[in-house]
Design a protein around this motif. Sequence first.
Motif, PDB file in Angstrom:
ATOM      1  N   PRO A   1     -29.190  -6.771  11.237  1.00  0.00           N
ATOM      2  CA  PRO A   1     -28.324  -7.389  10.226  1.00  0.00           C
ATOM      3  C   PRO A   1     -27.044  -6.575  10.047  1.00  0.00           C
ATOM      4  N   LYS A   2     -25.964  -7.244   9.771  1.00  0.00           N
ATOM      5  CA  LYS A   2     -24.699  -6.561   9.518  1.00  0.00           C
ATOM      6  C   LYS A   2     -24.606  -6.188   8.043  1.00  0.00           C
ATOM      7  N   LEU A   3     -23.727  -5.231   7.751  1.00  0.00           N
ATOM      8  CA  LEU A   3     -23.502  -4.889   6.350  1.00  0.00           C
ATOM      9  C   LEU A   3     -22.957  -6.114   5.630  1.00  0.00           C
ATOM     10  N   PRO A   4     -23.437  -6.382   4.434  1.00  0.00           N
ATOM     11  CA  PRO A   4     -22.986  -7.578   3.708  1.00  0.00           C
ATOM     12  C   PRO A   4     -21.495  -7.524   3.402  1.00  0.00           C
ATOM     13  N   PRO A   5     -20.864  -8.673   3.242  1.00  0.00           N
ATOM     14  CA  PRO A   5     -19.450  -8.690   2.836  1.00  0.00           C
ATOM     15  C   PRO A   5     -19.305  -8.210   1.396  1.00  0.00           C
TER      16      PRO A   5
ATOM     17  N   GLU B   1     -16.515  -7.253  -7.934  1.00  0.00           N
ATOM     18  CA  GLU B   1     -17.213  -5.989  -8.129  1.00  0.00           C
ATOM     19  C   GLU B   1     -16.292  -4.978  -8.803  1.00  0.00           C
ATOM     20  N   SER B   2     -16.887  -4.011  -9.472  1.00  0.00           N
ATOM     21  CA  SER B   2     -16.123  -3.019 -10.222  1.00  0.00           C
ATOM     22  C   SER B   2     -15.507  -1.990  -9.290  1.00  0.00           C
ATOM     23  N   MET B   3     -14.632  -1.149  -9.863  1.00  0.00           N
ATOM     24  CA  MET B   3     -13.966  -0.120  -9.067  1.00  0.00           C
ATOM     25  C   MET B   3     -14.975   0.834  -8.450  1.00  0.00           C
TER      26      MET B   3
ATOM     27  N   GLU C   1     -18.165   0.369  -7.783  1.00  0.00           N
ATOM     28  CA  GLU C   1     -18.954  -0.316  -6.756  1.00  0.00           C
ATOM     29  C   GLU C   1     -18.173  -0.435  -5.457  1.00  0.00           C
ATOM     30  N   ALA C   2     -16.914  -0.813  -5.570  1.00  0.00           N
ATOM     31  CA  ALA C   2     -16.071  -0.933  -4.382  1.00  0.00           C
ATOM     32  C   ALA C   2     -15.874   0.424  -3.718  1.00  0.00           C
ATOM     33  N   TYR C   3     -15.743   1.459  -4.538  1.00  0.00           N
ATOM     34  CA  TYR C   3     -15.554   2.809  -4.000  1.00  0.00           C
ATOM     35  C   TYR C   3     -16.768   3.237  -3.180  1.00  0.00           C
ATOM     36  N   PHE C   4     -17.959   3.082  -3.754  1.00  0.00           N
ATOM     37  CA  PHE C   4     -19.169   3.461  -3.023  1.00  0.00           C
ATOM     38  C   PHE C   4     -19.306   2.643  -1.738  1.00  0.00           C
ATOM     39  N   ARG C   5     -19.020   1.366  -1.850  1.00  0.00           N
ATOM     40  CA  ARG C   5     -19.156   0.506  -0.673  1.00  0.00           C
ATOM     41  C   ARG C   5     -18.212   0.980   0.441  1.00  0.00           C
ATOM     42  N   GLY C   6     -16.983   1.322   0.067  1.00  0.00           N
ATOM     43  CA  GLY C   6     -16.025   1.793   1.064  1.00  0.00           C
ATOM     44  C   GLY C   6     -16.439   3.099   1.699  1.00  0.00           C
ATOM     45  N   LYS C   7     -16.929   4.040   0.892  1.00  0.00           N
ATOM     46  CA  LYS C   7     -17.360   5.331   1.425  1.00  0.00           C
ATOM     47  C   LYS C   7     -18.550   5.176   2.366  1.00  0.00           C
ATOM     48  N   VAL C   8     -19.489   4.329   1.979  1.00  0.00           N
ATOM     49  CA  VAL C   8     -20.668   4.127   2.822  1.00  0.00           C
ATOM     50  C   VAL C   8     -20.274   3.461   4.131  1.00  0.00           C
ATOM     51  N   ARG C   9     -19.352   2.515   4.083  1.00  0.00           N
ATOM     52  CA  ARG C   9     -18.912   1.870   5.320  1.00  0.00           C
ATOM     53  C   ARG C   9     -18.291   2.899   6.269  1.00  0.00           C
ATOM     54  N   GLU C  10     -17.542   3.854   5.731  1.00  0.00           N
ATOM     55  CA  GLU C  10     -16.961   4.906   6.565  1.00  0.00           C
ATOM     56  C   GLU C  10     -18.053   5.675   7.307  1.00  0.00           C
ATOM     57  N   ILE C  11     -19.097   6.048   6.589  1.00  0.00           N
ATOM     58  CA  ILE C  11     -20.175   6.829   7.189  1.00  0.00           C
ATOM     59  C   ILE C  11     -20.979   5.977   8.157  1.00  0.00           C
ATOM     60  N   ALA C  12     -21.280   4.732   7.753  1.00  0.00           N
ATOM     61  CA  ALA C  12     -22.117   3.852   8.571  1.00  0.00           C
ATOM     62  C   ALA C  12     -21.430   3.437   9.864  1.00  0.00           C
ATOM     63  N   ALA C  13     -20.113   3.536   9.906  1.00  0.00           N
ATOM     64  CA  ALA C  13     -19.395   3.126  11.114  1.00  0.00           C
ATOM     65  C   ALA C  13     -19.720   4.011  12.308  1.00  0.00           C
ATOM     66  N   ASP C  14     -20.236   5.211  12.050  1.00  0.00           N
ATOM     67  CA  ASP C  14     -20.546   6.131  13.149  1.00  0.00           C
ATOM     68  C   ASP C  14     -21.871   6.836  12.854  1.00  0.00           C
ATOM     69  N   PRO C  15     -22.990   6.106  12.911  1.00  0.00           N
ATOM     70  CA  PRO C  15     -24.268   6.680  12.474  1.00  0.00           C
ATOM     71  C   PRO C  15     -24.774   7.819  13.345  1.00  0.00           C
ATOM     72  N   LEU C  16     -24.301   7.913  14.593  1.00  0.00           N
ATOM     73  CA  LEU C  16     -24.737   8.996  15.479  1.00  0.00           C
ATOM     74  C   LEU C  16     -23.667  10.064  15.654  1.00  0.00           C
ATOM     75  N   LYS C  17     -22.698  10.098  14.757  1.00  0.00           N
ATOM     76  CA  LYS C  17     -21.679  11.150  14.730  1.00  0.00           C
ATOM     77  C   LYS C  17     -20.944  11.288  16.065  1.00  0.00           C
ATOM     78  N   GLY C  18     -20.612  10.163  16.655  1.00  0.00           N
ATOM     79  CA  GLY C  18     -19.805  10.184  17.867  1.00  0.00           C
ATOM     80  C   GLY C  18     -20.562  10.487  19.142  1.00  0.00           C
ATOM     81  N   ILE C  19     -21.866  10.677  19.068  1.00  0.00           N
ATOM     82  CA  ILE C  19     -22.668  10.985  20.254  1.00  0.00           C
ATOM     83  C   ILE C  19     -22.947   9.695  21.017  1.00  0.00           C
ATOM     84  N   THR C  20     -22.689   9.717  22.322  1.00  0.00           N
ATOM     85  CA  THR C  20     -22.829   8.488  23.109  1.00  0.00           C
ATOM     86  C   THR C  20     -23.716   8.652  24.334  1.00  0.00           C
TER      87      THR C  20
END
Length: 668
Positions: free
Chosen positions: A16-20, A25-27, A29-48
Amino acid sequence: MFPAAVLLLSLAADPPKLPPTPPGESMIEAYFRGKVREIAADPLKGITTKAEWEQRRPELRKQFLGMMGLDPLPERTKLNAKVTGTAEGEGFVVEKLVFESRPGLFVTANVYSPKRAKGGGPDKFPAILYVCGHGNVVEDKVSYGSKVSYQYHPAWFAAHGYVCIILDTLQLGEIPGEHHGTYKLNQWWWQSYGYTPGGVELWNAIRALDYLETRPDVDAKKIGVTGRSGGGATSWWILAADDRPVCFAPVAGIADLYAHVCEGQTDRLRKGVIAGHCDCMFMVNGHRWDFPLVAALAAPRPLLLGNSDADDIFPVDGYRRLAKPVAKVYEWYDAADKFQLLETKGPHKDTPELRVGINKWMNRWLKGDTKTDVEDDLPPKLTPKQLKVLDKTPDGAINPDMPGVVCKPVTIDIPDNAKKWWPKKREELLKELTKTSFAAWPEKPTEVAPDLVSDVTAGGVRVRTYSFESEPGITLQLQLATTGTSAKGVKVTVADKAPVVLTPTDDVAVAVVFPRGVGPARWAEPGSVNETQIRRRFPLIGQTLEGGRVWDVRRAVRVLTVLAKDTPIELAGEGTAAGIALYASLFEPGVTALSLTDLPTGFRHPSSPAYLGAARILDHPHAVAMAASEKSVNLTVSNAADAAAWDWAVRLQKQTGGTAIDIRRQVK
């Protein structure tokens, strides 16, 4: 291999993809969502690749142990293991065991082993470490531990040819400790020390593995680990920290970061995903990991992720999203069959389907048995009294105050050559704070661009209100009051509540900054359950609430340098806000003075701000000395004891010739 009503998910399918982003939403909530998206975008820390993974794996383990409060690892002291009695069940024998994972930390456990005739059966058995969840049994005010609730697991294993040790948890054991420091006790200093009871549970489990290796009836090369709920989380910690177990079957103990931080923000803030977990369920996420990285550290050892599809504290999308990056690491090892996701029907409950799945998994990888038909044939239960290990709490037990025992204030000795030593030491402390406590601050902040919200003049005082972006997603307000003359300085109060009365003079303009969660940016009633659950989210994105507020104050200082160029700036605050002003000043040369009232004397002080891991680097007297090296510091205290708390800073400044620290008693 798996029974009916069980779905063995294909890990090749798209997760499943991250929900839209939901509307309205409050400030925060949006802040946490944005921070988590940053981290989730690279779950293996650039290891390929596998090569990159193996090269970085030791570093990742070190980071993980640090986030569990176990870097460096405690000394492996004598276990002092003692069997206090035995009990017999249907097809197995139980030894009632206690050992010390570290001096004074007593772990109560039961060891189940197959019942066999004298001289009969194998010399050594495969072994299981079973780590309990939150299921304490208390009768007549006597705690029998969580091992009573989960006894059917070790009983089944012993009756089917395993030795199984089952551990009580720190909080819900025969000697109750504490898992709820931030959950409901407002012990935010846990965050400052990087303390998590999950680290204690992990260390207890590591020492249980040490114990299993000493048993003559255990094949130490065939040890598996399992547990559910809280024990599922501990199972994940073990697989990331220890190479000795050869297979794992955690149940209902993990989901991705998005599920923990963002699920339930709006409609279930009081009882959302993170609010369903006490502090043992989380590492102190200073390196900003997503949870797939924890699970991937098991590779290529066999790993079964079990969960029910209607589990409201381990949401289905959360563990399905987590599985995909983990499966990729297993593919690098050509071991795709060794990582499986077992999903059953039902709520957050220990179902027969999950138990059968676990047992088959252990049979397959510890015994090489894929043919034996496994049934949920649970032996009759033993009574709590039959399983109790201790008659009384041992003398010197540190279980009830484990955080206080391991979280000691930092001491820094002042050498004879203080004047030469201090500039270098000060720089080292600043770098360590930046790397450890404030690593989540924006790396490349944008230029501040204050927007004028209102401009009101009354009684000869002009009050302008500005809004500014502290960081993406966080918009705050600053108020500036002047008399119309050219002020020689600006005194900025860090607010901890609203409103704040502004009384400028002809010489000094005054301002107030409302950090995140305060005044116009308030997101919950102070002291409420909602505020607690918001505050608990911050370490999962790599900082603390007050660490973010220090950044907010820094940005407010930059706003004032735009509005009042070359004007000296004094920061002021009281209580917790004083601690925020102090640490902001360390990073802003534009601040020339501090005026701090009732500055908390140490990180354990009830009013102290919490900064991620900072209490392992320094304490507030050291920070005062750091500030006094560059700016004037005025401290207003309530009593003689508080005045004496700053002796270290005063003594250092006298030896180094820095700016004097003015300490005054408050007149009430």
